[in-house]
Design a protein around this motif. Sequence first.
Motif, PDB file in Angstrom:
ATOM      1  N   ASN A 164       5.381-101.171  55.973  1.00  0.00           N
ATOM      2  CA  ASN A 164       4.140-101.890  55.705  1.00  0.00           C
ATOM      3  C   ASN A 164       4.146-102.314  54.242  1.00  0.00           C
ATOM      4  OD1 ASN A 164       1.571-102.881  55.367  1.00  0.00           O
ATOM      5  ND2 ASN A 164       0.538-101.120  56.285  1.00  0.00           N
ATOM      6  N   ARG A 165       4.572-103.535  53.994  1.00  0.00           N
ATOM      7  CA  ARG A 165       4.683-104.037  52.624  1.00  0.00           C
ATOM      8  C   ARG A 165       3.504-104.926  52.281  1.00  0.00           C
ATOM      9  NH1 ARG A 165       8.899-102.583  48.738  1.00  0.00           N
ATOM     10  NH2 ARG A 165       9.799-100.847  49.894  1.00  0.00           N
ATOM     11  N   SER A 166       2.901-104.680  51.122  1.00  0.00           N
ATOM     12  CA  SER A 166       1.815-105.491  50.603  1.00  0.00           C
ATOM     13  C   SER A 166       2.023-105.673  49.111  1.00  0.00           C
ATOM     14  CB  SER A 166       0.462-104.817  50.868  1.00  0.00           C
ATOM     15  OG  SER A 166      -0.597-105.521  50.258  1.00  0.00           O
ATOM     16  N   LYS A 167       2.037-106.928  48.666  1.00  0.00           N
ATOM     17  CA  LYS A 167       2.236-107.218  47.247  1.00  0.00           C
ATOM     18  C   LYS A 167       3.543-106.603  46.735  1.00  0.00           C
ATOM     19  CE  LYS A 167      -2.773-107.298  46.715  1.00  0.00           C
ATOM     20  NZ  LYS A 167      -3.013-107.059  48.169  1.00  0.00           N
ATOM     21  N   GLY A 168       4.565-106.631  47.547  1.00  0.00           N
ATOM     22  CA  GLY A 168       5.879-106.130  47.176  1.00  0.00           C
ATOM     23  C   GLY A 168       6.072-104.648  47.380  1.00  0.00           C
ATOM     24  N   ALA A 169       4.998-103.868  47.459  1.00  0.00           N
ATOM     25  CA  ALA A 169       5.075-102.409  47.527  1.00  0.00           C
ATOM     26  C   ALA A 169       4.775-101.912  48.937  1.00  0.00           C
ATOM     27  CB  ALA A 169       4.100-101.781  46.539  1.00  0.00           C
ATOM     28  N   SER A 170       5.228-100.683  49.235  1.00  0.00           N
ATOM     29  CA  SER A 170       5.033-100.100  50.555  1.00  0.00           C
ATOM     30  C   SER A 170       3.712 -99.345  50.635  1.00  0.00           C
ATOM     31  CB  SER A 170       6.185 -99.147  50.891  1.00  0.00           C
ATOM     32  OG  SER A 170       5.953 -98.514  52.138  1.00  0.00           O
ATOM     33  N   LYS A 171       2.996 -99.517  51.774  1.00  0.00           N
ATOM     34  CA  LYS A 171       1.778 -98.768  52.047  1.00  0.00           C
ATOM     35  C   LYS A 171       2.008 -97.672  53.085  1.00  0.00           C
ATOM     36  CE  LYS A 171      -2.040-101.143  52.490  1.00  0.00           C
ATOM     37  NZ  LYS A 171      -3.029-102.162  52.953  1.00  0.00           N
ATOM     38  N   TYR A 173       2.810-104.446  37.618  1.00  0.00           N
ATOM     39  CA  TYR A 173       4.157-104.791  38.060  1.00  0.00           C
ATOM     40  C   TYR A 173       4.198-106.209  38.619  1.00  0.00           C
ATOM     41  CZ  TYR A 173       2.603-103.986  42.899  1.00  0.00           C
ATOM     42  OH  TYR A 173       1.940-104.047  44.101  1.00  0.00           O
ATOM     43  N   THR A 174       5.425-106.725  38.741  1.00  0.00           N
ATOM     44  CA  THR A 174       5.688-107.991  39.419  1.00  0.00           C
ATOM     45  C   THR A 174       6.332-107.693  40.767  1.00  0.00           C
ATOM     46  OG1 THR A 174       6.000-109.170  37.325  1.00  0.00           O
ATOM     47  CG2 THR A 174       6.935-110.178  39.303  1.00  0.00           C
ATOM     48  N   GLY A 175       5.825-108.307  41.830  1.00  0.00           N
ATOM     49  CA  GLY A 175       6.370-108.110  43.164  1.00  0.00           C
ATOM     50  C   GLY A 175       6.883-109.422  43.729  1.00  0.00           C
ATOM     51  N   TRP A 176       7.807-109.330  44.675  1.00  0.00           N
ATOM     52  CA  TRP A 176       8.375-110.543  45.266  1.00  0.00           C
ATOM     53  C   TRP A 176       8.862-110.262  46.679  1.00  0.00           C
ATOM     54  CZ3 TRP A 176      10.561-108.189  40.908  1.00  0.00           C
ATOM     55  CH2 TRP A 176      11.669-107.384  41.153  1.00  0.00           C
ATOM     56  N   SER A 177       9.130-111.336  47.408  1.00  0.00           N
ATOM     57  CA  SER A 177       9.777-111.237  48.711  1.00  0.00           C
ATOM     58  C   SER A 177      10.437-112.567  49.018  1.00  0.00           C
ATOM     59  CB  SER A 177       8.794-110.858  49.822  1.00  0.00           C
ATOM     60  OG  SER A 177       7.889-111.909  50.070  1.00  0.00           O
ATOM     61  N   ALA A 178      11.472-112.508  49.853  1.00  0.00           N
ATOM     62  CA  ALA A 178      12.175-113.702  50.302  1.00  0.00           C
ATOM     63  C   ALA A 178      12.726-113.418  51.681  1.00  0.00           C
ATOM     64  CB  ALA A 178      13.308-114.063  49.339  1.00  0.00           C
ATOM     65  N   GLY A 179      12.582-114.373  52.599  1.00  0.00           N
ATOM     66  CA  GLY A 179      13.079-114.122  53.940  1.00  0.00           C
ATOM     67  C   GLY A 179      12.897-115.302  54.857  1.00  0.00           C
ATOM     68  N   HIS A 224      11.852-107.307  50.207  1.00  0.00           N
ATOM     69  CA  HIS A 224      10.701-107.082  49.334  1.00  0.00           C
ATOM     70  C   HIS A 224      11.119-106.206  48.159  1.00  0.00           C
ATOM     71  CE1 HIS A 224       7.620-108.430  52.351  1.00  0.00           C
ATOM     72  NE2 HIS A 224       8.597-108.113  53.174  1.00  0.00           N
ATOM     73  N   GLY A 225      10.489-106.422  47.017  1.00  0.00           N
ATOM     74  CA  GLY A 225      10.804-105.588  45.867  1.00  0.00           C
ATOM     75  C   GLY A 225       9.819-105.757  44.732  1.00  0.00           C
ATOM     76  N   THR A 226       9.974-104.914  43.717  1.00  0.00           N
ATOM     77  CA  THR A 226       9.165-104.971  42.498  1.00  0.00           C
ATOM     78  C   THR A 226      10.068-104.710  41.294  1.00  0.00           C
ATOM     79  OG1 THR A 226       8.620-102.615  42.294  1.00  0.00           O
ATOM     80  CG2 THR A 226       7.286-103.895  43.843  1.00  0.00           C
ATOM     81  N   ASP A 227       9.502-104.875  40.119  1.00  0.00           N
ATOM     82  CA  ASP A 227      10.271-104.605  38.897  1.00  0.00           C
ATOM     83  C   ASP A 227      10.053-103.190  38.386  1.00  0.00           C
ATOM     84  OD1 ASP A 227       7.645-104.903  38.085  1.00  0.00           O
ATOM     85  OD2 ASP A 227       8.111-106.133  36.329  1.00  0.00           O
ATOM     86  N   ILE A 228       9.444-102.309  39.203  1.00  0.00           N
ATOM     87  CA  ILE A 228       9.245-100.905  38.803  1.00  0.00           C
ATOM     88  C   ILE A 228       9.773 -99.976  39.899  1.00  0.00           C
ATOM     89  CG2 ILE A 228       7.315-101.330  37.222  1.00  0.00           C
ATOM     90  CD1 ILE A 228       5.422-100.440  39.512  1.00  0.00           C
ATOM     91  N   GLY A 229      10.929-100.328  40.444  1.00  0.00           N
ATOM     92  CA  GLY A 229      11.511 -99.534  41.511  1.00  0.00           C
ATOM     93  C   GLY A 229      11.828 -98.104  41.119  1.00  0.00           C
ATOM     94  N   ASP A 230      11.887 -97.835  39.801  1.00  0.00           N
ATOM     95  CA  ASP A 230      12.173 -96.474  39.336  1.00  0.00           C
ATOM     96  C   ASP A 230      10.932 -95.581  39.330  1.00  0.00           C
ATOM     97  OD1 ASP A 230      10.886 -97.860  37.318  1.00  0.00           O
ATOM     98  OD2 ASP A 230      12.151 -97.073  35.700  1.00  0.00           O
ATOM     99  N   GLU A 234       9.316 -94.388  45.645  1.00  0.00           N
ATOM    100  CA  GLU A 234       9.834 -95.068  46.828  1.00  0.00           C
ATOM    101  C   GLU A 234       9.023 -96.290  47.209  1.00  0.00           C
ATOM    102  OE1 GLU A 234      11.147 -93.776  51.366  1.00  0.00           O
ATOM    103  OE2 GLU A 234       9.462 -92.763  50.394  1.00  0.00           O
ATOM    104  N   GLN A 235       7.709 -96.237  47.010  1.00  0.00           N
ATOM    105  CA  GLN A 235       6.879 -97.348  47.444  1.00  0.00           C
ATOM    106  C   GLN A 235       7.185 -98.638  46.693  1.00  0.00           C
ATOM    107  OE1 GLN A 235       3.070 -95.533  45.421  1.00  0.00           O
ATOM    108  NE2 GLN A 235       2.561 -97.604  46.063  1.00  0.00           N
ATOM    109  N   TYR A 236       7.793 -98.537  45.510  1.00  0.00           N
ATOM    110  CA  TYR A 236       8.101 -99.722  44.712  1.00  0.00           C
ATOM    111  C   TYR A 236       9.562-100.150  44.805  1.00  0.00           C
ATOM    112  CZ  TYR A 236       3.562 -98.643  42.623  1.00  0.00           C
ATOM    113  OH  TYR A 236       2.228 -98.377  42.425  1.00  0.00           O
TER     114      TYR A 236
END
Length: 236
Positions: free
Chosen positions: A47-54, A191-197, A213-219, A222-224
């Motif tokens: 469940n991805r919203s704004k690049g992050a997992s819910k 954070y900045t979020g993105w997706s492509a597909g 899906h991804g963000t620039d704070i993956g560290d 897990e949700q990011y």
Amino acid sequence: MSRALRLVLFALIALPGLALAQDRDNARFDPNRASPWTFELGGATDNRSKGASKSSGDPYVFGEVQYNAANGFYADAEFETIDSAGSRVETEVEAGWQGSGGGFDFDVSVSHKWRVNADPGQDDAAVELQFDVMRDFGAVDTRLRVEHSPDGLGSTEAWTWVETRVRWPIVDRLQGAVMVGRREQDNGPDYTGWSAGVAYALTEVTELELAWHGTDIGDQGEQYEDALVAAILVAF
């Protein structure tokens, strides 16, 4: 310069450059439809919203019923499964209006969300505002979205999300989409979020989607982290 103005400028600079349909757009009402009611059901591997997992990277399902009036007014109710603050289900009621002018389409709405059976002490309800500006350039459609909540769910306080998106046809029934957005929030990471597909229209009512899906704070948890998400949507 205010934070909201900086976010709007960010989106305008990024346009075009723009999420696959996991945010479940409100389709513009067709007055030729036999019924003003529309229904959506679906699910995905995350469940991805704004690049992050819910949903903490787990699969989820959702459902929505929407009433669409010929004058552009609409109202809907929906649910989706999540994994946040002890809650496994998030519900929402929304009301909005869609219109057109100057070659653009507009969509403005207000929604109220609840997290069912959230942990004691968690903020389990929030009001969110959303404003979309959309325009087609031939077969390509673009959208600028601004969302804001004065007091978000859980520990998050005020937040603003600004997103730009573009979608285009690849071949018959196959569509590509790219999104980039920026979220700034109180008592939570910016954070900045993105997706492509891509999305494939399997039938007139069924769509299959595959997006990164991804963000620039993956560290920061897990949700990011980046993830490849497969989804199915049935709308009628």
